[in-house]
Design an enzyme around this catalytic site. Structure first.
Site, short mmCIF file in Angstrom:
data_model
loop_
_atom_site.label_atom_id
_atom_site.label_comp_id
_atom_site.label_asym_id
_atom_site.label_seq_id
_atom_site.Cartn_x
_atom_site.Cartn_y
_atom_site.Cartn_z
N PRO A 198 0.91 -1.20 0.04
CA PRO A 198 0.07 0.06 0.13
C PRO A 198 0.63 1.19 -0.13
O PRO A 198 2.03 1.18 0.09
CB PRO A 198 -0.77 0.10 1.19
N MET A 199 0.29 2.43 -0.13
CA MET A 199 0.80 3.82 -0.08
C MET A 199 0.50 4.68 1.04
O MET A 199 0.76 5.81 1.27
CB MET A 199 0.71 4.42 -1.19
N ARG A 256 14.73 -6.73 -15.20
CA ARG A 256 14.47 -5.56 -14.36
C ARG A 256 15.53 -5.11 -13.55
O ARG A 256 15.75 -3.56 -13.10
CB ARG A 256 13.25 -5.83 -13.67
N ASP A 282 15.70 -8.13 -0.23
CA ASP A 282 16.09 -8.47 -1.58
C ASP A 282 17.20 -9.25 -1.65
O ASP A 282 17.41 -9.65 -2.96
CB ASP A 282 16.36 -6.97 -2.15
C1 UD1 Z 1 12.10 -0.66 -1.59
C2 UD1 Z 1 12.95 -1.43 -2.73
C3 UD1 Z 1 12.70 -2.84 -2.57
C4 UD1 Z 1 12.95 -3.42 -1.40
C5 UD1 Z 1 12.10 -2.68 -0.19
C6 UD1 Z 1 12.47 -2.96 1.17
C7 UD1 Z 1 13.01 0.57 -4.31
C8 UD1 Z 1 12.64 0.68 -5.75
N1 UD1 Z 1 12.33 -0.69 -3.88
O1 UD1 Z 1 10.65 -0.78 -1.89
O2 UD1 Z 1 13.41 -3.53 -3.69
O3 UD1 Z 1 12.57 -4.75 -1.20
O4 UD1 Z 1 12.50 -1.13 -0.47
O5 UD1 Z 1 13.88 -2.85 1.42
O6 UD1 Z 1 13.64 1.17 -3.56
N2 UD1 Z 1 4.46 -0.42 3.17
C9 UD1 Z 1 3.24 0.13 3.74
N3 UD1 Z 1 2.59 1.39 3.40
C10 UD1 Z 1 3.24 2.12 2.57
C11 UD1 Z 1 4.50 1.79 2.10
C12 UD1 Z 1 5.10 0.20 2.37
O7 UD1 Z 1 2.57 -0.74 4.32
O8 UD1 Z 1 3.00 3.40 2.42
C13 UD1 Z 1 4.82 -1.72 3.46
C14 UD1 Z 1 4.91 -2.52 2.23
O9 UD1 Z 1 3.76 -3.25 1.89
C15 UD1 Z 1 6.07 -3.45 2.79
C16 UD1 Z 1 6.99 -2.56 3.88
O10 UD1 Z 1 6.09 -1.46 4.00
O11 UD1 Z 1 5.55 -4.54 3.42
C17 UD1 Z 1 8.19 -2.26 3.11
O12 UD1 Z 1 7.96 -1.35 2.13
P1 UD1 Z 1 9.14 -0.34 1.65
O13 UD1 Z 1 9.80 0.20 2.80
O14 UD1 Z 1 8.27 1.00 1.40
O15 UD1 Z 1 9.51 -0.81 0.12
P2 UD1 Z 1 9.48 -0.02 -1.21
O16 UD1 Z 1 10.00 1.45 -1.02
O17 UD1 Z 1 8.47 -0.37 -2.05
#
Ligand code: UD1
Length: 422
Positions: free
Chosen positions: A124-125, A400, A308
């Site tokens: 999610p965001m 990718r 990762d």
């Molecule tokens: C980035 C990396 C990805 C890596 C991840 C965790 C990039 C482009 N990608 O992804 O390769 O696996 O960090 O190290 O840099 N979450 C929420 N709400 C939010 C945002 C995130 O619940 O608004 C959750 C996600 O669902 C996930 C966790 O938080 O379970 C980690 O996400 P996040 O740290 O945001 O990863 P990304 O930035 O998407």
């Protein structure tokens, strides 16, 4: 669709050059939206995700050119024509959401599609939205798009994130560079890619301190200017290739590698019996005799063990002596490589976010299918250690995140080729 054919053929020796970080580049590129002046990135990796980000920035009216065989990306956001990130691009790559903070900061408005579900979880965001709302943005979800506006501009604030999300930290930091006043972001992510982003933003004139710690302070400025920045080394590509001598035996030097980027991973490799040392040009990894030992792994935000590298570490543990437990705490559904590894003779049991792996003496080649980026490379690693031939299909995932994978592995003596599909 192309596939990769790997034939296990014993120890690997030589050198592998490590590229610039995909995940750093994917947040550095949207930083161009913050300024009218050009931003140039060097040491960029040649990957399909970078092409996707290029297409997204171009759809907003930015000029983006790949120079020097793609290693230099020259960008200008002087004449942007749109503030909408379309679903057709965002659905391909979640990192597309990193245009939200910069667009909002520079134009006071942005419309960004929600990424939707992806193979490794819901993603999610909400954390991005909460942070930007703390800076004064008004954000509404309509028809699958986040509509964000800040008519009077963003204002600095103190905000504590509920979880140290990498992407949310990046979006909030970028937005705060042009906000009025000071922003203090608590429980910020500490990943090296965030440090790299801040270093670049600073070259563009931003005033930021505390990157690499869990509190980042940003003093807003009126405008940012142009800059040239070298993308940091890809610690995930580095860790992946560090596993080649670990899983096959031999000695491989990773050019451009740095211990500080992979310290928690190195701890686990050493506990498994693999030796890692610093050289003038990078890191050297060697496994001389016998099988590796089983070690347990829990994925965590940096500086913990990276999610990762979990799939690749699982491939190694499939060949270890003993039983290891791998716990995935960052993403749900991130064990899709497990059933594929099982097809190669691995013994793995998955319960929720925990995988228990009992090492076997010899993996066997098999046709397998990649399900996501890191899963696909874990299958290649397993194939390198297996007896016989392994065909990994759906390799577009690999493109990718890994440039020239066949060439890099051939360079250390692997038997690997790309088979062109129809
Ligand atoms: C980035 C990396 C990805 C890596 C991840 C965790 C990039 C482009 N990608 O992804 O390769 O696996 O960090 O190290 O840099 N979450 C929420 N709400 C939010 C945002 C995130 O619940 O608004 C959750 C996600 O669902 C996930 C966790 O938080 O379970 C980690 O996400 P996040 O740290 O945001 O990863 P990304 O930035 O998407």
């Amino acid at each position: 669709m192309d596939s990769i054919l790997v034939t296990g053929n014993g120890p690997l020796n030589g050198q592998i050059p490590i590229a610039g970080a995909k995940n750093a580049c994917l947040t550095l590129m949207p930083a161009t939206l913050l300024s009218e002046e050009p931003l140039t990135l060097t040491n960029a990796p040649r990957l399909s995700d970078i092409k996707t980000m290029t297409a997204l920035l171009q759809s907003l009216g930015a000029e983006v050119s790949a120079l020097q065989d793609g290693q230099v990306i020259a960008m200008s956001s002087h004449d942007l024509t749109s503030q909408t990130a379309d679903y057709d691009i965002v659905r391909k790559m979640r990192a597309s959401n990193l245009v939200l903070g910069p667009l909002l900061a520079r134009f006071g408005q942005a419309v960004v599609s929600l990424p939707g579900g992806c193979a490794i979880g819901a993603r999610p965001m909400d954390l991005h939205v909460e942070g930007l709302e703390a800076l004064g943005a008004e954000i509404e979800l309509k028809d699958g798009y986040l509509h964000a506006k800040a008519p009077g501009g963003l204002k600095g604030a103190v905000h504590e994130m509920r979880f140290a999300s990498v992407g949310a930290t990046e979006n909030i930091v970028m937005a705060a560079t042009l906000a009025k006043g000071t922003t203090v972001l608590k429980n910020a992510a500490r990943e090296p890619e965030i440090v790299d982003l801040v270093e670049c933003l600073r070259k563009m004139g931003a005033q930021i301190s505390g990157e690499g710690t869990s509190t980042i302070e940003i003093q807003g400025v009126d405008r940012l200017h142009g800059a040239t920045h070298q993308v940091v080394t890809d610690r995930i590509e580095l860790g992946t290739y560090m596993l080649t001598p670990a899983i096959c035996g031999g000695e491989v030097e990773l050019l451009g590698g740095r211990m500080s980027l992979v310290s928690s991973f190195v701890e686990k490799l050493e506990a498994a019996g693999v030796s890692v040392s610093e050289t003038e040009k990078g890191l050297k990894v060697a496994r001389k005799n016998g099988r590796v030992r089983a070690v347990g792994v829990v994925t965590e935000p940096f500086p913990g063990f990276p999610t990762d590298l979990q799939a690749q570490m699982m491939a190694l543990m499939c060949t270890a002596e003993g039983t290891s437990v791998l716990e995935e705490r960052i993403f749900e559904n991130r064990f899709m490589h497990a059933p594929e590894l099982t097809r190669m003779g691995a013994q793995i049991e998955v319960h929720g976010g925990t995988a228990t792996v009992t090492g076997v003496e010899q993996l066997k080649g098999a046709p397998v299918m990649a399900t996501d980026l890191r899963a696909s490379v874990s299958l290649i690693l397993a194939g390198l250690a297996a007896e016989g031939e392994t065909t990994v299909s759906r390799v577009y995932h690999l493109d990718r995140g890994y440039e020239h994978v066949v060439r890099k592995l051939e360079g250390v003596g692997a038997k690997i080729e790309r088979i062109k599909g129809e």
